[in-house]
Design an enzyme around this catalytic site. Structure first.
Site, short mmCIF file in Angstrom:
data_model
loop_
_atom_site.label_atom_id
_atom_site.label_comp_id
_atom_site.label_asym_id
_atom_site.label_seq_id
_atom_site.Cartn_x
_atom_site.Cartn_y
_atom_site.Cartn_z
N LYS A 31 0.98 -1.17 0.04
CA LYS A 31 -0.11 -0.02 0.14
C LYS A 31 0.80 1.18 0.08
O LYS A 31 0.59 2.05 -0.77
CB LYS A 31 -0.85 -0.05 1.16
CG LYS A 31 -1.43 1.42 1.51
CD LYS A 31 -2.44 1.39 2.59
CE LYS A 31 -1.84 1.67 4.05
NZ LYS A 31 -1.26 3.20 4.28
N ARG A 131 0.02 15.33 12.83
CA ARG A 131 0.75 14.76 11.61
C ARG A 131 0.81 16.01 10.67
O ARG A 131 0.31 16.19 9.53
CB ARG A 131 0.14 13.72 10.78
CG ARG A 131 -0.05 12.43 11.70
CD ARG A 131 -0.74 11.10 10.86
NE ARG A 131 0.34 10.61 9.77
CZ ARG A 131 -0.11 9.43 9.38
NH1 ARG A 131 -1.32 9.10 9.50
NH2 ARG A 131 0.87 8.94 8.45
N ASP A 320 4.47 0.94 12.17
CA ASP A 320 3.23 0.36 11.61
C ASP A 320 3.15 -1.07 12.20
O ASP A 320 1.94 -1.84 11.84
CB ASP A 320 3.20 0.39 10.15
CG ASP A 320 3.15 1.83 9.71
OD1 ASP A 320 3.28 1.93 8.63
OD2 ASP A 320 2.80 2.87 10.54
C1 EPZ Z 1 4.15 7.08 6.42
O1 EPZ Z 1 3.26 8.27 6.97
C2 EPZ Z 1 3.22 5.71 6.05
N1 EPZ Z 1 2.23 6.06 5.44
C3 EPZ Z 1 2.72 5.59 7.76
O2 EPZ Z 1 2.00 4.61 7.53
C4 EPZ Z 1 3.71 5.09 8.61
O3 EPZ Z 1 3.50 5.21 9.99
C5 EPZ Z 1 4.84 6.48 8.58
O4 EPZ Z 1 5.28 6.76 7.28
C6 EPZ Z 1 5.91 6.30 9.33
O5 EPZ Z 1 6.83 5.05 8.92
C7 EPZ Z 1 2.49 6.00 4.06
O6 EPZ Z 1 3.34 5.53 3.43
C8 EPZ Z 1 1.25 6.44 3.26
P1 EPZ Z 1 6.03 10.79 8.38
P2 EPZ Z 1 3.70 9.70 7.12
O7 EPZ Z 1 6.09 11.63 7.51
O8 EPZ Z 1 4.53 9.93 5.57
C9 EPZ Z 1 6.50 14.04 11.66
C10 EPZ Z 1 -0.02 2.84 7.79
O9 EPZ Z 1 -0.21 2.30 8.67
N2 EPZ Z 1 6.30 15.31 10.29
O10 EPZ Z 1 7.35 9.66 8.06
O11 EPZ Z 1 2.67 10.45 7.00
C11 EPZ Z 1 5.08 13.18 11.84
O12 EPZ Z 1 4.25 13.99 12.69
C12 EPZ Z 1 0.64 4.33 7.92
O13 EPZ Z 1 0.15 2.24 6.63
C13 EPZ Z 1 6.20 16.52 10.76
O14 EPZ Z 1 6.37 16.69 11.83
O15 EPZ Z 1 4.90 9.80 7.68
C14 EPZ Z 1 5.74 11.86 12.54
O16 EPZ Z 1 5.85 12.28 13.85
C15 EPZ Z 1 0.18 4.90 9.10
N3 EPZ Z 1 6.15 17.05 9.86
C16 EPZ Z 1 6.93 11.85 11.73
O17 EPZ Z 1 7.30 12.89 11.19
C17 EPZ Z 1 6.09 16.72 8.41
O18 EPZ Z 1 5.85 17.83 7.53
C18 EPZ Z 1 7.11 10.43 10.84
O19 EPZ Z 1 5.83 11.02 9.99
C19 EPZ Z 1 5.96 15.35 8.09
C20 EPZ Z 1 6.31 14.40 9.24
#
Ligand code: EPZ
Length: 432
Positions: A31, A131, A320
């Site tokens: 996904k 997020r 995850d």
């Molecule tokens: C991706 O989400 C995945 N989703 C998530 O899987 C997964 O939990 C996550 O990466 C971490 O591995 C997809 O790939 C579609 P991040 P994403 O940006 O990209 C902070 C599932 O169950 N952050 O790596 O949204 C954020 O708040 C889903 O399949 C900022 O602060 O995650 C978090 O604490 C759930 N500012 C951390 O970084 C930003 O602009 C990691 O988030 C972006 C992120």
């Protein structure tokens, strides 16, 4: 075959436990690879053919978004054919589908590069913690894309000579989404070299880069924390097969460790699961890996050793799989712990597991788990995709009947769920 899984009403699942898992299944396409790759198809008008695409609610939401941009999308079994529609690409998107799924925000950069402007809703997504998208917007700004947030929308515009020919972006945290979004935008900055540092190294990032390279992009360093992108002004059609879903594989592997008998998972890439297999070794769980097949055999939990685990970005242990692992650790005698470093408040499942008799308490971003000999069935509430999977595994292991409410989150990330459970000799009842 009806492909669209619209989630209007939230269904329930009734499970009578304990059950034992025995059988063999094949893991679906990823996904979290399919979504950024689908967003990237906006970068070309030529035909793109994608194989091994999972039929999931989130994938259908992304298809809806692509159709709103003017793309023509057709399913042929687990293959998607994406082509240019009649109209010029449209970069003003409706609120609904984007609000529904966070990954859809990644169309903002590609649309703005293509049309010079875009209007996309600020993302929503599941309740695993705050997020924000500040890393995305700050990085896009360096790429020459100015964004203004108004009425819940991001309005962005691209000014051609508004960026350097050599750009360096260092991410404050190796965010998966921000890394993907910036790569998918920088590839179309003609004669521009973009260097991304402290970026995410997840296998889904590598898959996205390999897909873009198959469209004619020039990228180096994918899979490391420094990626270099040489922009171009044109990308071509392609035919590409995406990677299997390591989180789906990890979920069924943990299910096998708890409910096994013997669970055989085909179409799994060992490198993508090392962090989980390391934990299996520390716990004393038996598994075997050969030719992309993982076999997990359950043993008495009494023989297993408690562990302390920390989630982190790849190659560390994935957030995850944290809720699913917590179910396993709640059944192992002794004191274990899980520290959540990616989404610090991702503990919605804890109260539900304690409702089943688990002994878990959370202090700041660490869950302290004291093992119990059994869980008991109870009425539960699912809050997000991975919590739903964890509660389903707990219900299958528990004594007595469990009803999981709001369980439809699970269809966002687990394809052909009932078929696969049946193949593992497991049964659940689903009702609206
Ligand atoms: C991706 O989400 C995945 N989703 C998530 O899987 C997964 O939990 C996550 O990466 C971490 O591995 C997809 O790939 C579609 P991040 P994403 O940006 O990209 C902070 C599932 O169950 N952050 O790596 O949204 C954020 O708040 C889903 O399949 C900022 O602060 O995650 C978090 O604490 C759930 N500012 C951390 O970084 C930003 O602009 C990691 O988030 C972006 C992120």
């Amino acid at each position: 075959m009806k492909h669209r899984l619209e989630i209007e009403t939230m269904g329930k699942m009734k499970v009578a436990g304990p059950q034992y898992a025995n059988g063999e299944i094949t893991i679906s396409g990823s996904k979290n690879s399919a979504l950024p790759i689908l967003a990237a198809t906006i970068l070309t008008d030529e035909k793109v053919i994608l194989h091994n695409i999972p039929n999931l609610a989130d994938v259908n939401t992304m298809i809806e978004i692509l159709e709103n941009t003017g793309k023509k999308v057709t399913w042929e079994n687990s293959t998607l054919v994406i082509e240019k529609g009649e109209e010029k690409i449209n970069s003003i998107l409706p609120y609904g589908p984007v609000r529904k799924m966070r990954a859809s925000f990644n169309v903002l950069g590609p649309l703005t590069i293509r049309n010079g402007y875009a209007k996309v809703a600020l993302p929503g997504g599941c309740s695993i913690g705050v997020r924000p998208v500040n890393f995305h917007l700050e990085g896009l700004k360096k790429l020459g894309i100015e964004s203004k947030i108004e009425h819940g929308y991001t309005n962005s515009k691209f000014t051609e000579n508004n960026h350097q020919k050599k750009i360096h972006i260092s991410l404050p945290f190796p965010s998966v989404g921000a890394t993907e979004h910036l790569i998918t935008t920088a590839v179309m900055l003609k004669d521009t070299e973009t260097i991304l540092t402290n970026c995410a190294q997840e296998p889904e990032i590598v898959d996205l880069c390999n897909f873009l390279i198959s469209m004619g992009a020039r990228i180096e360093g994918q899979g490391s924390s420094n990626i270099k992108i040489y922009g171009t002004d044109r990308l071509y059609g392609t035919e590409y097969t995406i990677i299997p879903d390591r989180i789906e594989a990890g979920t069924y592997a943990i299910l096998g460790a708890i409910l096994g008998g013997k669970v055989t998972l085909n179409n799994v890439i060992e490198d993508h699961l090392f962090s989980l297999l390391d934990i299996f070794e520390k716990l004393g769980i038996h598994y075997e890996f050969k030719n992309n097949t993982l076999i997990v055999s359950g043993i008495s939990k009494m023989e297993l050793t408690p562990v302390d685990v920390e989630t982190s970005t790849f190659p560390g242990f994935p957030t995850d799989l944290q809720p699913q692992l917590m179910v396993l650790l709640s059944l192992i005698p002794g004191r274990s712990s899980i520290t959540e470093n990616v989404f610090k408040t991702r503990f919605n499942h804890v109260d539900e597991l304690n409702r089943m008799g688990a002994k878990i308490f959370v202090e700041s971003n660490t869950a302290i788990i004291t093992g119990v000999t059994k869980l008991s069935g109870a009425p539960l509430e699912a809050t997000d995709l991975r919590a739903s999977a964890a509660l389903l595994i707990a219900a299958l292991a528990a004594e007595g009947e469990t009803v999981i409410n709001n369980v439809d989150h699970i269809f966002r990330g687990y394809e052909k769920l009932f078929d696969k459970l049946e193949k593992l000799n497991l049964s659940v009842e689903y009702f609206e």
